[in-house]
Enzyme design. Structure first.
Site, mmCIF file in Angstrom:
data_model
loop_
_atom_site.group_PDB
_atom_site.id
_atom_site.type_symbol
_atom_site.label_atom_id
_atom_site.label_comp_id
_atom_site.label_asym_id
_atom_site.label_seq_id
_atom_site.Cartn_x
_atom_site.Cartn_y
_atom_site.Cartn_z
ATOM 1 C CG HIS B 71 36.636 -7.529 -82.254
ATOM 2 N ND1 HIS B 71 36.262 -8.060 -83.462
ATOM 3 C CD2 HIS B 71 36.701 -6.178 -82.438
ATOM 4 C CE1 HIS B 71 36.099 -7.072 -84.339
ATOM 5 N NE2 HIS B 71 36.365 -5.924 -83.746
ATOM 6 N NE ARG B 73 31.376 -9.286 -78.962
ATOM 7 C CZ ARG B 73 30.195 -8.753 -79.287
ATOM 8 N NH1 ARG B 73 29.407 -8.262 -78.359
ATOM 9 N NH2 ARG B 73 29.812 -8.705 -80.541
ATOM 10 C CD GLU B 74 36.135 -11.563 -81.537
ATOM 11 O OE1 GLU B 74 37.293 -11.636 -81.984
ATOM 12 O OE2 GLU B 74 35.215 -10.976 -82.152
ATOM 13 N NE ARG B 129 32.714 -5.337 -82.927
ATOM 14 C CZ ARG B 129 32.806 -6.212 -83.932
ATOM 15 N NH1 ARG B 129 32.608 -7.476 -83.721
ATOM 16 N NH2 ARG B 129 33.074 -5.800 -85.155
ATOM 17 N NE ARG B 147 33.675 -3.229 -89.637
ATOM 18 C CZ ARG B 147 33.848 -4.480 -89.215
ATOM 19 N NH1 ARG B 147 35.038 -4.866 -88.759
ATOM 20 N NH2 ARG B 147 32.858 -5.361 -89.268
ATOM 21 C CG HIS B 198 38.919 -11.221 -85.325
ATOM 22 N ND1 HIS B 198 38.174 -10.102 -85.053
ATOM 23 C CD2 HIS B 198 40.065 -10.765 -85.891
ATOM 24 C CE1 HIS B 198 38.832 -9.028 -85.425
ATOM 25 N NE2 HIS B 198 39.992 -9.390 -85.950
ATOM 26 C CE1 TYR B 200 29.384 -17.868 -82.882
ATOM 27 C CE2 TYR B 200 30.083 -15.773 -82.007
ATOM 28 C CZ TYR B 200 29.082 -16.618 -82.407
ATOM 29 O OH TYR B 200 27.772 -16.203 -82.337
ATOM 30 C CD GLU B 272 35.695 -14.012 -87.201
ATOM 31 O OE1 GLU B 272 35.416 -14.423 -86.051
ATOM 32 O OE2 GLU B 272 35.626 -12.833 -87.535
#
Lengths: 93, 311
Positions: B71, B73-74, B129, B147, B198, B200, B272
């Site tokens: 993802h 933006r992480e 994302r 997914r 991942h 958060y 996370e």
């Protein structure tokens, strides 16, 4: 470049399962264009959601009329993004 | 890379551009030719390489997989991945536990799992994302690559709407970023752990996400997760929750580690990472090293366990 002026990130806290369900209903309100950063899980875990400026008033009214607690986690998302970008630029220099 | 001429002078305490991270990887390979190599397992929709760093001291070894940044933006995950790469390279030969692992197993580290998304976060939309492949018939772009795996694909816990952040895609493995890993995992055939990172919300999760049926190794996965988060918390007191995805977060179908677990990779986990900065995906850069340091302790617990409990 997409900017986020006026967007806020709200941290929502449910006090029971009923409130949790009401928060979950927000996920289906597509017109609000919400971006769930931290989704609806259980009562113990807060929900973080980015709310565009055009939906802020409606979302806050929704939460307040349902007596759901929330706090503003990020007051102005764009300001934070600009700060982050400045830091990156400074490092690159 | 960001002015760095070597991985020693690379600034691990700040966020970097995609080209700086790619340069970092190449420098690490050049500096450690007997330990680190780079394998390109495929390319993204926009043609960027999916480069895996392989840490290896011998041939035909079982492997341990770590990926960051699926993802995009992480950002703390790609930044932590960069720190992990340097840590692995420097700890080999000095840290007895890591040395023992690398004398018997390979470590594969994919730092830039969703490069198109990452580039997009740096040029167009910091909050992006998904992947960047257009969706026919829709003005909305991209698929949620967590997914898009062939594990409960299309079941509840993912969206069929291309405009959703959790859009699953038209079919399992439709995203080259996912398919490339799938092909690698299958062709390798001997991965013993698979850790997808991942941020958060501070959780360590194991399968399943698409079904409430417990994984057959749930008891072992649960106790190992507890050990890992205990080690993590020992450094800065960061508190993690742990459990299966469906019980700890929510139902999520088509997820990475559900597929890897179903392929027989018993030690499949997803992290996370921390949110001590209270800014979500905008974790301040001064949090990068503490995040990476504490996560490393948990990674070592899982990798050591996978090494000592051969199956």
């Amino acid at each position: 470049k997409e900017t986020f002026e006026g967007h806020q990130v709200l941290r929502i806290t449910a006090k029971d399962e009923a409130q949790l369900a009401l928060i979950k209903d927000l996920e289906d309100m597509i017109h609000f264009e919400l971006d769930f950063w931290r989704g609806v899980t259980d009562v113990a875990s807060p929900v973080d959601v980015r709310v565009p400026f055009h939906s802020l008033q409606s979302v806050k009214v929704y939460l307040e009329t349902k007596a759901i607690e929330y706090a503003t986690m990020i007051e102005d998302l764009q300001a934070l993004l600009e700060k982050e970008q400045e830091e990156m630029d400074a490092v690159a220099r | 890379a960001g002015g760095a001429r070597s991985t020693d002078s690379f600034d691990y305490a700040n966020y970097h551009t995609i080209s700086e991270i790619y340069n970092f990887q190449d420098m690490l390979v050049r500096e450690n030719p007997n330990l680190v190599s780079k394998i390109v397992i495929g390319q993204s929709y926009e043609g960027r390489p999916l480069s895996v760093l392989k840490f290896s001291t011998g041939a035909n070894r079982p492997g341990l997989w770590i990926d960051t940044g699926i993802h995009s933006r992480e950002w703390v995950t790609q930044a932590s991945g960069t720190w992990f790469a340097k840590k692995i390279a420097t700890a080999y030969g000095s840290d007895p536990a890591l040395t023992a692992i690398l004398n018997n197993m390979d470590i594969f580290l994919l730092i830039m799992t969703n490069p198109d998304g990452f580039a997009y976060t740096q040029t167009n939309n910091r909050m992006w994302r998904k992947t960047r492949k257009p969706n026919p018939g829709s003005s909305c772009v991209g698929v949620d690559p967590n997914r898009n795996w062939d594990a409960g694909f299309g079941e509840p816990g993912a969206s069929n709407n291309p405009c959703s952040e959790t859009y699953r895609g038209p079919r399992a493995n439709s995203e080259s970023e996912v398919k490339s890993i799938v092909d690698f995992v299958r062709s390798h055939g001997n991965l013993k752990s698979f850790i997808s990172i991942h941020s958060y919300s501070q959780m360590l999760l194991y399968p399943y996400g698409y079904t409430s049926t417990p994984a057959k190794d749930q008891a072992e996965l649960h106790s190992l997760a507890k050990k890992a988060i205990t080690a993590l918390a020992s450094l800065y007191g960061t508190r993690y929750r742990y459990g299966s995805i469906i019980n700890t977060i929510y139902q999520a179908s088509g997820g990475t580690i559900d597929w890897t677990y179903n392929q027989g990779i018993k030690y499949s986990y997803t992290f996370e990472l921390r949110d001590t900065g209270d800014y979500g995906f905008l974790l301040p850069a001064n949090q990068i090293i503490p995040t990476a340091e504490e996560t490393w302790l948990a990674l070592m617990v899982i990798m050591k366990h996978a090494y000592k409990n051969a199956y």
